[in-house]
Write an enzyme that holds these catalytic residues in place. Structure first.
Site, short mmCIF file in Angstrom:
data_model
loop_
_atom_site.label_atom_id
_atom_site.label_comp_id
_atom_site.label_asym_id
_atom_site.label_seq_id
_atom_site.Cartn_x
_atom_site.Cartn_y
_atom_site.Cartn_z
CB VAL A 231 -0.95 0.00 1.22
CG1 VAL A 231 -1.81 1.25 1.25
CG2 VAL A 231 -1.83 -1.24 1.20
CD GLU A 232 3.46 2.42 4.25
OE1 GLU A 232 4.14 3.42 4.57
OE2 GLU A 232 3.31 1.43 5.00
#
Length: 348
Positions: free
Chosen positions: A145-146
């Site tokens: 997600v990053e």
């Protein structure tokens, strides 16, 4: 007439060049000075200035390599973000968003805390799952997600294809090990850079003995801050970052923050019921600039955040006047990073 004026001019010149009177000098006290104001003595027992704070010394070349990595979008899979995207050093190490978009533009689950002073914390992340900034630096890189880098090997291979990185890693780590460009060394270099992000605030100068660095209003706020019990979690050099604490000791936090999602905190890692709603107590340095507040960025107003903390953590509802005085004190913690250190104009 001239015989009178000339001596007067000479006397005037002498007085204009004389040392300033004691009334013009700042009131600076030594730590052992018995004449120190009582408030200063009390504050020096609870807090610590960044001035004598020793950070792990790192060679200039390692700090510069870490800086280069910190600002490099190639540390995300599709090149959309860098460390600085969520931890923008031009805005005090944050992006001022409740949660931050990653490489795929998906939002993370928690607010991105500032990287300024982060190395002073006992643990990293809201749930304390990393021991230091070096370990922390590598974890968002592999988070889908990053930064969304698929593996350590993927990133190492990418950076090894860039001659400048090969040269710089060899220069920094060549005497320590045969394999110089490794994933661990990437985190180590970024950490070396982050350990330099510790600017001095007016409150540091006050703790160093300069009584004139705080206004009367700020001193009142400091007094209230200590007397009401805020220092239970927010003390030491970072004014926080030293413990994992339940958010909502006296009242469920989401009832006051209006949080859309109830975050279980450390419980999500340990599955121990006693760890439910436990989060790292954040540092209050630069708190004026690092809004929105709390693990989910659910509150924009510092005054509101102070009142919520009083209610949830201390079981008190503070008068508005006390809250505003505390906020005045907290603003004395604002400190701008060294412009030369964070400048990116020479970024390769």
């Amino acid at each position: 007439m001239n015989r009178i004026i000339l001596p007067l001019l000479i006397l005037g010149a002498l007085f204009s060049c004389a040392e300033p009177s004691s009334l013009d000098k700042p009131l600076i006290y030594d730590q052992e000075d018995p004449n120190r104001p009582e408030l200063m003595k009390k504050a020096q027992d609870v807090f610590q200035s960044v001035t004598p704070r020793e950070y792990t010394p790192n060679p200039y070349e390692k700090v510069q390599l870490g800086k280069m990595l910190y600002f490099d979008n190639r540390l995300s899979k599709d090149g959309n973000i860098s460390c600085n995207s969520c931890h923008n050093l031009e805005t005090f190490g944050v992006d001022n968003l409740p949660t931050s978009p990653g490489d795929t533009h998906e939002l993370g689950g928690r607010n991105s805390p500032t990287t300024l002073y982060a190395y002073m914390h006992r643990q990293q992340f809201w749930d304390g799952r990393a021991k230091d900034v070096e370990e922390q630096a590598g974890m968002p890189i592999l988070n889908p997600v990053e930064h969304n880098i698929p593996s350590e090997e993927f990133l190492v291979a990418r950076l090894k294809s860039i001659p400048e990185y090969v040269e710089k890693f060899a220069k920094v780590y060549g005497e320590q090990t045969h394999e110089t460009l490794t994933f661990d060394h990437i985190g180590d270099a970024i950490g070396a850079f982050e350990r330099r992000l510790n600017p001095r605030s007016r409150f540091d100068e006050y703790l160093d003995g300069n009584d004139e660095m705080l206004t009367a209003l700020e001193k009142e706020g400091l007094t209230i801050f200590m007397d009401e019990g805020c220092t239970t979690c927010h003390s030491g050099v970072a004014l926080g970052g030293s413990m994992i604490q339940k958010f909502g000791v006296y009242q469920d936090y989401w009832e006051l923050t209006g949080s859309e999602t109830i975050d279980n905190g450390l419980y999500d890692i340990t599955k121990n019921e006693s760890d439910r709603y436990l989060f790292k107590s954040p540092s209050l340095r630069n708190i004026e600039k690092t809004y929105p507040y709390f693990h989910d960025g659910s509150v924009d107003s510092l005054s509101t955040a102070v009142q919520i903390m009083a209610q949830t953590q201390l079981g008190k509802e503070l008068e508005e006047e006390k809250v505003e005085k505390i906020v005045a004190f907290l603003k004395s913690l604002t400190a701008t990073p060294d412009a030369e250190l964070i400048a990116v104009k020479n970024r390769e």
